[in-house]
Design a protein around this motif. Structure first.
Motif, PDB file in Angstrom:
ATOM      1  N   GLY A   1       0.824  -1.196   0.000  1.00 43.70           N
ATOM      2  CA  GLY A   1       0.000   0.000   0.000  1.00 43.70           C
ATOM      3  C   GLY A   1       0.858   1.246   0.000  1.00 43.70           C
ATOM      4  O   GLY A   1       2.093   1.182   0.040  1.00 43.70           O
ATOM      5  N   GLY A   2       0.207   2.393  -0.021  1.00 42.85           N
ATOM      6  CA  GLY A   2       0.926   3.656  -0.105  1.00 42.85           C
ATOM      7  C   GLY A   2       1.351   4.238   1.222  1.00 42.85           C
ATOM      8  O   GLY A   2       1.952   5.323   1.262  1.00 42.85           O
ATOM      9  N   GLU A   3       1.078   3.529   2.325  1.00 42.70           N
ATOM     10  CA  GLU A   3       1.398   4.097   3.631  1.00 42.70           C
ATOM     11  C   GLU A   3       2.901   4.271   3.842  1.00 42.70           C
ATOM     12  O   GLU A   3       3.356   5.301   4.366  1.00 42.70           O
ATOM     13  N   ILE A   4       3.688   3.266   3.469  1.00 46.88           N
ATOM     14  CA  ILE A   4       5.144   3.375   3.655  1.00 46.88           C
ATOM     15  C   ILE A   4       5.730   4.487   2.802  1.00 46.88           C
ATOM     16  O   ILE A   4       6.529   5.294   3.300  1.00 46.88           O
ATOM     17  N   PRO A   5       5.376   4.616   1.514  1.00 54.53           N
ATOM     18  CA  PRO A   5       5.860   5.769   0.759  1.00 54.53           C
ATOM     19  C   PRO A   5       5.416   7.104   1.357  1.00 54.53           C
ATOM     20  O   PRO A   5       6.177   8.081   1.338  1.00 54.53           O
ATOM     21  N   ALA A   6       4.194   7.172   1.868  1.00 50.15           N
ATOM     22  CA  ALA A   6       3.729   8.413   2.490  1.00 50.15           C
ATOM     23  C   ALA A   6       4.582   8.761   3.701  1.00 50.15           C
ATOM     24  O   ALA A   6       4.975   9.918   3.904  1.00 50.15           O
ATOM     25  N   MET A   7       4.886   7.754   4.529  1.00 44.47           N
ATOM     26  CA  MET A   7       5.753   7.987   5.680  1.00 44.47           C
ATOM     27  C   MET A   7       7.150   8.418   5.250  1.00 44.47           C
ATOM     28  O   MET A   7       7.774   9.277   5.883  1.00 44.47           O
ATOM     29  N   ALA A   8       7.640   7.808   4.187  1.00 39.83           N
ATOM     30  CA  ALA A   8       8.967   8.163   3.689  1.00 39.83           C
ATOM     31  C   ALA A   8       9.002   9.630   3.280  1.00 39.83           C
ATOM     32  O   ALA A   8       9.951  10.365   3.614  1.00 39.83           O
ATOM     33  N   LEU A   9       7.982  10.082   2.561  1.00 36.13           N
ATOM     34  CA  LEU A   9       7.938  11.489   2.162  1.00 36.13           C
ATOM     35  C   LEU A   9       7.816  12.402   3.371  1.00 36.13           C
ATOM     36  O   LEU A   9       8.526  13.414   3.473  1.00 36.13           O
ATOM     37  N   LEU A  10       6.945  12.058   4.310  1.00 34.87           N
ATOM     38  CA  LEU A  10       6.760  12.880   5.504  1.00 34.87           C
ATOM     39  C   LEU A  10       8.046  12.973   6.319  1.00 34.87           C
ATOM     40  O   LEU A  10       8.410  14.047   6.806  1.00 34.87           O
ATOM     41  N   ASP A  11       8.742  11.848   6.474  1.00 35.44           N
ATOM     42  CA  ASP A  11       9.996  11.841   7.236  1.00 35.44           C
ATOM     43  C   ASP A  11      11.050  12.705   6.547  1.00 35.44           C
ATOM     44  O   ASP A  11      11.729  13.505   7.186  1.00 35.44           O
ATOM     45  N   ALA A  12      11.177  12.531   5.232  1.00 34.31           N
ATOM     46  CA  ALA A  12      12.189  13.287   4.488  1.00 34.31           C
ATOM     47  C   ALA A  12      11.901  14.780   4.520  1.00 34.31           C
ATOM     48  O   ALA A  12      12.823  15.600   4.638  1.00 34.31           O
ATOM     49  N   VAL A  13      10.619  15.144   4.426  1.00 36.03           N
ATOM     50  CA  VAL A  13      10.240  16.556   4.471  1.00 36.03           C
ATOM     51  C   VAL A  13      10.452  17.134   5.871  1.00 36.03           C
ATOM     52  O   VAL A  13      10.973  18.245   6.026  1.00 36.03           O
ATOM     53  N   ALA A  14      10.063  16.374   6.901  1.00 35.05           N
ATOM     54  CA  ALA A  14      10.160  16.872   8.272  1.00 35.05           C
ATOM     55  C   ALA A  14      11.593  17.164   8.679  1.00 35.05           C
ATOM     56  O   ALA A  14      11.882  18.176   9.330  1.00 35.05           O
ATOM     57  N   ARG A  15      12.542  16.306   8.299  1.00 31.24           N
ATOM     58  CA  ARG A  15      13.920  16.504   8.737  1.00 31.24           C
ATOM     59  C   ARG A  15      14.590  17.689   8.055  1.00 31.24           C
ATOM     60  O   ARG A  15      15.643  18.138   8.504  1.00 31.24           O
ATOM     61  N   LEU A  16      13.985  18.202   7.002  1.00 30.97           N
ATOM     62  CA  LEU A  16      14.535  19.395   6.350  1.00 30.97           C
ATOM     63  C   LEU A  16      13.984  20.692   6.925  1.00 30.97           C
ATOM     64  O   LEU A  16      14.415  21.771   6.532  1.00 30.97           O
ATOM     65  N   GLN A  17      13.037  20.579   7.858  1.00 28.88           N
ATOM     66  CA  GLN A  17      12.464  21.787   8.441  1.00 28.88           C
ATOM     67  C   GLN A  17      13.390  22.388   9.489  1.00 28.88           C
ATOM     68  O   GLN A  17      14.070  21.669  10.225  1.00 28.88           O
ATOM     69  N   PRO A  18      13.462  23.721   9.583  1.00 30.53           N
ATOM     70  CA  PRO A  18      14.349  24.375  10.553  1.00 30.53           C
ATOM     71  C   PRO A  18      14.067  23.933  11.983  1.00 30.53           C
ATOM     72  O   PRO A  18      12.908  23.876  12.407  1.00 30.53           O
ATOM     73  N   GLY A  19      15.118  23.603  12.709  1.00 27.02           N
ATOM     74  CA  GLY A  19      15.004  23.266  14.119  1.00 27.02           C
ATOM     75  C   GLY A  19      14.626  21.841  14.425  1.00 27.02           C
ATOM     76  O   GLY A  19      14.578  21.458  15.599  1.00 27.02           O
ATOM     77  N   VAL A  20      14.362  21.022  13.414  1.00 25.34           N
ATOM     78  CA  VAL A  20      13.925  19.646  13.672  1.00 25.34           C
ATOM     79  C   VAL A  20      15.101  18.766  14.077  1.00 25.34           C
ATOM     80  O   VAL A  20      15.024  18.001  15.047  1.00 25.34           O
ATOM     81  N   LEU A  21      16.213  18.842  13.371  1.00 26.17           N
ATOM     82  CA  LEU A  21      17.387  18.042  13.709  1.00 26.17           C
ATOM     83  C   LEU A  21      18.177  18.708  14.827  1.00 26.17           C
ATOM     84  O   LEU A  21      18.185  19.931  14.967  1.00 26.17           O
ATOM     85  N   ASN A  22      18.856  17.903  15.635  1.00 23.43           N
ATOM     86  CA  ASN A  22      19.658  18.451  16.726  1.00 23.43           C
ATOM     87  C   ASN A  22      20.732  19.397  16.208  1.00 23.43           C
ATOM     88  O   ASN A  22      21.017  20.427  16.802  1.00 23.43           O
ATOM     89  N   ASP A  23      21.350  19.024  15.110  1.00 29.19           N
ATOM     90  CA  ASP A  23      22.394  19.828  14.485  1.00 29.19           C
ATOM     91  C   ASP A  23      21.806  20.465  13.239  1.00 29.19           C
ATOM     92  O   ASP A  23      21.402  19.771  12.306  1.00 29.19           O
ATOM     93  N   GLU A  24      21.730  21.786  13.212  1.00 34.38           N
ATOM     94  CA  GLU A  24      21.119  22.491  12.097  1.00 34.38           C
ATOM     95  C   GLU A  24      21.769  22.130  10.757  1.00 34.38           C
ATOM     96  O   GLU A  24      21.136  22.199   9.714  1.00 34.38           O
ATOM     97  N   GLY A  25      23.064  21.744  10.806  1.00 33.96           N
ATOM     98  CA  GLY A  25      23.769  21.462   9.562  1.00 33.96           C
ATOM     99  C   GLY A  25      23.772  20.005   9.167  1.00 33.96           C
ATOM    100  O   GLY A  25      24.403  19.645   8.173  1.00 33.96           O
ATOM    101  N   SER A  26      23.063  19.152   9.924  1.00 35.48           N
ATOM    102  CA  SER A  26      23.135  17.713   9.677  1.00 35.48           C
ATOM    103  C   SER A  26      22.742  17.352   8.253  1.00 35.48           C
ATOM    104  O   SER A  26      23.437  16.600   7.573  1.00 35.48           O
ATOM    105  N   HIS A  27      21.625  17.871   7.802  1.00 35.57           N
ATOM    106  CA  HIS A  27      21.149  17.449   6.482  1.00 35.57           C
ATOM    107  C   HIS A  27      21.952  18.065   5.344  1.00 35.57           C
ATOM    108  O   HIS A  27      21.821  17.642   4.191  1.00 35.57           O
ATOM    109  N   GLN A  28      22.787  19.057   5.651  1.00 38.45           N
ATOM    110  CA  GLN A  28      23.581  19.665   4.583  1.00 38.45           C
ATOM    111  C   GLN A  28      24.613  18.691   4.020  1.00 38.45           C
ATOM    112  O   GLN A  28      25.054  18.842   2.882  1.00 38.45           O
ATOM    113  N   GLU A  29      25.012  17.705   4.825  1.00 37.46           N
ATOM    114  CA  GLU A  29      26.007  16.727   4.377  1.00 37.46           C
ATOM    115  C   GLU A  29      25.370  15.435   3.881  1.00 37.46           C
ATOM    116  O   GLU A  29      26.068  14.456   3.631  1.00 37.46           O
TER     117      GLU A  29
END
Length: 249
Positions: free
Chosen positions: A142-170
């Motif tokens: 079903g589409g639930e796993i792809p939906a979660m994948a998109l939500l997770d990928a989008v969420a971690r790019l939002q400001p302040g979500v990751l402990n290290d602001e520069g984590s996703h830059q690498e």
């Protein structure tokens, strides 16, 4: 941003939304996720949401009417003038990559449609679906796993979500850096079961460390994803020193 998820299994999302570093984005509604079950819009005592396919064949097909009613309820809840795109996760869709995730992360959200069974009545897709996405050349239940994948990928790019602001830059595939794969990472102890951390990482010499990491990125990408090397070269993201190192491999 707001994502409305149409799913027959909303219970699958509860642990996902409450776990890991991205839960901050969901708890604060920085990424607002709302779940909708089309069975709530189905008629009859059994709340039927699927039926046999015309023409025969295995499996069942999701009915268009409960989905249309569910979508109408979402549009009404989102308010007048809502233009959120409807996204369907399907093997025929465009493959999701970092650039695509970055575009969604910079947007205002979407309505995510999670199909099940053999698929969805094509008439609903033709009438309402704006974007079709795929995680790759394989089929899920079903589409639930792809939906979660998109939500997770989008969420971690939002400001302040990751402990290290520069984590996703690498991150691997980030075109803002070079679009290459990430380098290997190590932590304590310095020696584990006879294997030592590379000397460059213990040197304390920042330029030497950065060059080692760069060469690892280049070597790994050239070995496993040469297409990314070609893309980086075409975009002018490889320096002369990088080219010399690649030529030496």
């Amino acid at each position: 941003m707001r994502f409305d998820v149409i799913t027959l299994f909303p219970e699958l999302f509860a642990p996902f939304l409450a776990a890991g570093v991205t839960r901050r984005a969901f708890e604060t509604r920085q990424v607002d996720v709302r779940l909708w079950n089309p069975r709530d819009q189905a008629e009859g005592p059994y709340r039927r949401v699927d039926d046999r396919p015309f023409g025969g064949g295995p499996g069942m097909v999701m009915l268009a009417e409960p989905l249309a009613r569910c979508l109408a309820a979402i549009r009404a809840d989102r308010g007048a003038g809502d233009a959120a795109p409807v996204v369907l996760f399907t093997p025929v869709g465009e493959r999701l990559d970092h650039a695509g995730v970055a575009r969604w992360a910079a947007g205002e959200g979407a309505i995510l449609l999670c199909g099940r069974y053999e698929g969805i009545d094509q008439r609903f897709i033709d009438a309402h679906v704006d974007v079709q996405l795929s995680l790759g050349d394989f089929v899920l239940s079903g589409g639930e796993i792809p939906a979660m994948a998109l939500l997770d990928a989008v969420a971690r790019l939002q400001p302040g979500v990751l402990n290290d602001e520069g984590s996703h830059q690498e991150d691997s595939f980030n075109p803002a850096l070079d679009g290459l794969l990430d380098c290997p990472h190590y932590t304590r102890p310095e020696e584990w079961r006879g294997q030592r951390v590379p000397a460059e990482l213990l040197s304390g010499h920042h330029a030497r460390i950065e060059r080692w990491r760069r060469e690892q990125r280049l070597a790994l990408t050239a070995r496993d994803r040469p297409d990314l090397i070609a893309a980086a070269r075409a975009a002018g993201r490889l320096a002369a020193e990088d080219e010399r190192f690649l030529a030496s491999l």
